[in-house]
Design a protein around this motif. Structure first.
Motif, PDB file in Angstrom:
ATOM      1  N   ILE A   3      33.621  -1.296  57.124  1.00 52.45           N
ATOM      2  CA  ILE A   3      34.621  -0.616  57.956  1.00 52.45           C
ATOM      3  C   ILE A   3      35.887  -0.377  57.146  1.00 52.45           C
ATOM      4  O   ILE A   3      36.527   0.679  57.267  1.00 52.45           O
ATOM      5  N   ARG A   4      36.212  -1.323  56.269  1.00 54.52           N
ATOM      6  CA  ARG A   4      37.419  -1.171  55.459  1.00 54.52           C
ATOM      7  C   ARG A   4      37.308   0.043  54.539  1.00 54.52           C
ATOM      8  O   ARG A   4      38.278   0.783  54.327  1.00 54.52           O
ATOM      9  N   ALA A   5      36.113   0.278  53.985  1.00 51.60           N
ATOM     10  CA  ALA A   5      35.906   1.444  53.121  1.00 51.60           C
ATOM     11  C   ALA A   5      36.026   2.741  53.917  1.00 51.60           C
ATOM     12  O   ALA A   5      36.580   3.737  53.426  1.00 51.60           O
ATOM     13  N   LEU A   6      35.512   2.734  55.149  1.00 51.19           N
ATOM     14  CA  LEU A   6      35.648   3.915  56.007  1.00 51.19           C
ATOM     15  C   LEU A   6      37.122   4.186  56.312  1.00 51.19           C
ATOM     16  O   LEU A   6      37.562   5.347  56.338  1.00 51.19           O
ATOM     17  N   GLU A   7      37.876   3.104  56.568  1.00 47.11           N
ATOM     18  CA  GLU A   7      39.312   3.268  56.842  1.00 47.11           C
ATOM     19  C   GLU A   7      40.035   3.804  55.613  1.00 47.11           C
ATOM     20  O   GLU A   7      40.951   4.647  55.740  1.00 47.11           O
ATOM     21  N   ALA A   8      39.642   3.350  54.413  1.00 40.70           N
ATOM     22  CA  ALA A   8      40.271   3.844  53.187  1.00 40.70           C
ATOM     23  C   ALA A   8      39.972   5.323  52.989  1.00 40.70           C
ATOM     24  O   ALA A   8      40.863   6.124  52.642  1.00 40.70           O
ATOM     25  N   PHE A   9      38.737   5.715  53.186  1.00 40.13           N
ATOM     26  CA  PHE A   9      38.339   7.123  53.080  1.00 40.13           C
ATOM     27  C   PHE A   9      39.127   7.990  54.058  1.00 40.13           C
ATOM     28  O   PHE A   9      39.682   9.034  53.701  1.00 40.13           O
ATOM     29  N   HIS A  10      39.206   7.522  55.299  1.00 38.99           N
ATOM     30  CA  HIS A  10      39.930   8.272  56.330  1.00 38.99           C
ATOM     31  C   HIS A  10      41.418   8.391  55.983  1.00 38.99           C
ATOM     32  O   HIS A  10      42.033   9.459  56.160  1.00 38.99           O
ATOM     33  N   ALA A  11      41.994   7.331  55.460  1.00 41.27           N
ATOM     34  CA  ALA A  11      43.412   7.335  55.124  1.00 41.27           C
ATOM     35  C   ALA A  11      43.700   8.289  53.970  1.00 41.27           C
ATOM     36  O   ALA A  11      44.709   9.009  53.976  1.00 41.27           O
ATOM     37  N   VAL A  12      42.816   8.308  52.963  1.00 41.20           N
ATOM     38  CA  VAL A  12      43.013   9.214  51.822  1.00 41.20           C
ATOM     39  C   VAL A  12      42.981  10.668  52.278  1.00 41.20           C
ATOM     40  O   VAL A  12      43.815  11.486  51.863  1.00 41.20           O
ATOM     41  N   VAL A  13      42.038  10.984  53.159  1.00 40.67           N
ATOM     42  CA  VAL A  13      41.922  12.363  53.634  1.00 40.67           C
ATOM     43  C   VAL A  13      43.123  12.756  54.482  1.00 40.67           C
ATOM     44  O   VAL A  13      43.713  13.832  54.315  1.00 40.67           O
ATOM     45  N   THR A  14      43.515  11.910  55.408  1.00 35.96           N
ATOM     46  CA  THR A  14      44.585  12.271  56.336  1.00 35.96           C
ATOM     47  C   THR A  14      45.962  12.233  55.680  1.00 35.96           C
ATOM     48  O   THR A  14      46.845  13.031  56.026  1.00 35.96           O
ATOM     49  N   LEU A  15      46.152  11.339  54.717  1.00 36.74           N
ATOM     50  CA  LEU A  15      47.474  11.210  54.081  1.00 36.74           C
ATOM     51  C   LEU A  15      47.591  12.028  52.797  1.00 36.74           C
ATOM     52  O   LEU A  15      48.705  12.264  52.311  1.00 36.74           O
ATOM     53  N   GLY A  16      46.442  12.409  52.228  1.00 34.47           N
ATOM     54  CA  GLY A  16      46.466  13.335  51.090  1.00 34.47           C
ATOM     55  C   GLY A  16      46.465  12.710  49.728  1.00 34.47           C
ATOM     56  O   GLY A  16      46.419  13.440  48.729  1.00 34.47           O
ATOM     57  N   SER A  17      46.508  11.381  49.625  1.00 30.77           N
ATOM     58  CA  SER A  17      46.505  10.761  48.292  1.00 30.77           C
ATOM     59  C   SER A  17      46.066   9.313  48.377  1.00 30.77           C
ATOM     60  O   SER A  17      46.181   8.664  49.426  1.00 30.77           O
ATOM     61  N   VAL A  18      45.585   8.812  47.233  1.00 31.62           N
ATOM     62  CA  VAL A  18      45.202   7.409  47.144  1.00 31.62           C
ATOM     63  C   VAL A  18      46.425   6.515  47.279  1.00 31.62           C
ATOM     64  O   VAL A  18      46.382   5.460  47.918  1.00 31.62           O
ATOM     65  N   ALA A  19      47.545   6.962  46.688  1.00 28.26           N
ATOM     66  CA  ALA A  19      48.766   6.149  46.731  1.00 28.26           C
ATOM     67  C   ALA A  19      49.236   5.944  48.168  1.00 28.26           C
ATOM     68  O   ALA A  19      49.591   4.829  48.568  1.00 28.26           O
ATOM     69  N   ALA A  20      49.247   7.016  48.955  1.00 28.02           N
ATOM     70  CA  ALA A  20      49.697   6.910  50.343  1.00 28.02           C
ATOM     71  C   ALA A  20      48.739   6.053  51.157  1.00 28.02           C
ATOM     72  O   ALA A  20      49.156   5.270  52.019  1.00 28.02           O
ATOM     73  N   ALA A  21      47.448   6.196  50.893  1.00 28.19           N
ATOM     74  CA  ALA A  21      46.462   5.387  51.611  1.00 28.19           C
ATOM     75  C   ALA A  21      46.635   3.908  51.284  1.00 28.19           C
ATOM     76  O   ALA A  21      46.554   3.044  52.163  1.00 28.19           O
ATOM     77  N   ALA A  22      46.862   3.610  50.001  1.00 31.88           N
ATOM     78  CA  ALA A  22      47.050   2.218  49.594  1.00 31.88           C
ATOM     79  C   ALA A  22      48.264   1.606  50.279  1.00 31.88           C
ATOM     80  O   ALA A  22      48.237   0.448  50.722  1.00 31.88           O
ATOM     81  N   GLU A  23      49.339   2.388  50.397  1.00 27.75           N
ATOM     82  CA  GLU A  23      50.540   1.886  51.057  1.00 27.75           C
ATOM     83  C   GLU A  23      50.285   1.609  52.532  1.00 27.75           C
ATOM     84  O   GLU A  23      50.726   0.586  53.063  1.00 27.75           O
ATOM     85  N   GLN A  24      49.575   2.502  53.201  1.00 29.13           N
ATOM     86  CA  GLN A  24      49.294   2.310  54.631  1.00 29.13           C
ATOM     87  C   GLN A  24      48.388   1.110  54.865  1.00 29.13           C
ATOM     88  O   GLN A  24      48.574   0.363  55.839  1.00 29.13           O
ATOM     89  N   LEU A  25      47.425   0.926  53.960  1.00 31.98           N
ATOM     90  CA  LEU A  25      46.458  -0.161  54.144  1.00 31.98           C
ATOM     91  C   LEU A  25      46.924  -1.474  53.530  1.00 31.98           C
ATOM     92  O   LEU A  25      46.227  -2.484  53.637  1.00 31.98           O
ATOM     93  N   HIS A  26      48.084  -1.444  52.862  1.00 35.15           N
ATOM     94  CA  HIS A  26      48.648  -2.649  52.237  1.00 35.15           C
ATOM     95  C   HIS A  26      47.714  -3.235  51.182  1.00 35.15           C
ATOM     96  O   HIS A  26      47.496  -4.455  51.118  1.00 35.15           O
ATOM     97  N   VAL A  27      47.142  -2.353  50.370  1.00 40.26           N
ATOM     98  CA  VAL A  27      46.312  -2.769  49.242  1.00 40.26           C
ATOM     99  C   VAL A  27      46.765  -1.986  48.008  1.00 40.26           C
ATOM    100  O   VAL A  27      47.611  -1.085  48.093  1.00 40.26           O
TER     101      VAL A  27
END
Length: 296
Positions: A3-27
């Motif tokens: 589920i965590r990988a699905l959340e990371a994938f979803h965050a990258v798509v919706t936020l537009g970057s790996v950096a933004a996704a990492a910040e949202q997911l606190h990783v």
């Protein structure tokens, strides 16, 4: 596929970057990149293609993203549902109670409870003692509120005393007679609950213990029916105070002696698992009963 990988994938798509996704997911960003790779390996899909420094969804990635969005929405709903169940905000509780409790004690208590717990459904069966015991044994109700001695295989969550009074037609006794001795009413026409009811048994035992008897003119199954007959002038009776507390019946209400002791019990089966909603209602009723010295 986590589920965590699905959340990371979803965050990258919706936020537009790996950096933004990492910040949202606190990783860290490498952690997000690792989850994207593990997800691609698990699905066998090419989810992104690089366009300069950007990651762009492939057609397969877009289809998969739509499904992931739906799945995460469902998961969010399940988490909210579990939280509601844990906090006892949802569910259904089945109660069984003897008539005097169901008609005169529970309505105010359950009304207050339901007002503050709008997503909990409550069904109440008005039943005689033996029927309530059978329903509880069969698991057809979750909670029973009865009087008398409960069977040993039931768990008593709370016990609260009844409050018995002498009721008579208006003007039957002199106003200054604040308390009546049972020995003074032995010849008066008395209306009793039917033989076999716990209240009637308690009254009969009480009378026998004090070498007293009553002139029983009639017997009825419910205390409400008896209160109506007393109001009509058919005789006198001894009832639980809750039946006449709200002045529904035009009767005299007097203390009597020696006083009759009896009580109600809040019961469940010792075996079986109660729902969170049922446990929550039991806790509420325990608090309410503890505040009372007797049903009012």
């Amino acid at each position: 596929m986590s589920i965590r990988a699905l959340e990371a994938f979803h965050a990258v798509v919706t936020l537009g970057s790996v950096a933004a996704a990492a910040e949202q997911l606190h990783v860290t960003q490498p952690a997000v990149s690792h989850m994207l790779k593990s997800l691609a390996d698990a699905t066998g899909l090419t989810l992104f293609r690089k366009q300069g420094r950007r990651l762009v969804l492939t057609e397969d990635g877009q289809v998969f993203f739509n499904d992931v969005s739906s799945a995460l929405n469902v998961l969010s709903g399940l988490q909210a549902s579990a939280k509601s169940i844990r906090s006892a905000r949802t569910g259904n509780v089945r109660l069984g109670a003897i008539p005097v409790v169901a008609d005169h004690i529970l309505p105010d208590l359950l009304g207050c409870y339901m007002k503050n717990n709008s997503d909990i459904g409550i069904s109440l069966e008005v039943v005689e003692l033996h029927r309530a015991i059978n329903l509880l044994d069969a698991g057809s109700i979750d909670i029973a509120i009865l009087s008398g001695s409960p069977p040993d295989h039931f768990k008593v969550h709370a016990a609260f005393p009844g409050n018995t009074v002498l009721v008579a037609p208006p003007g039957h006794f002199e106003e200054e007679q604040a308390k009546i001795s049972l020995s003074d009413i032995q010849e008066a026409p008395f209306i009793a609950l039917s033989a076999g009811s716990p209240f009637r048994y308690a009254l009969d035992q009480h009378l026998a213990a004090h070498n007293l008897s009553l002139n029983i003119r009639a017997q009825f199954r419910t205390q409400s029916a008896i209160a109506g007959l007393v109001a009509a002038g058919a005789g006198i009776s001894i009832l639980d105070r809750s039946v006449v507390a709200k002045r529904r019946f035009d009767v005299q209400v007097l203390e009597f002696g020696p006083p009759l002791q009896w009580s109600f019990q809040l019961l469940t089966r010792k075996t079986g698992i109660l729902s969170t909603a049922a446990e929550h209602l039991i806790e509420f009723l325990q608090i309410q009963f503890a505040r009372q010295t007797g049903p009012q």
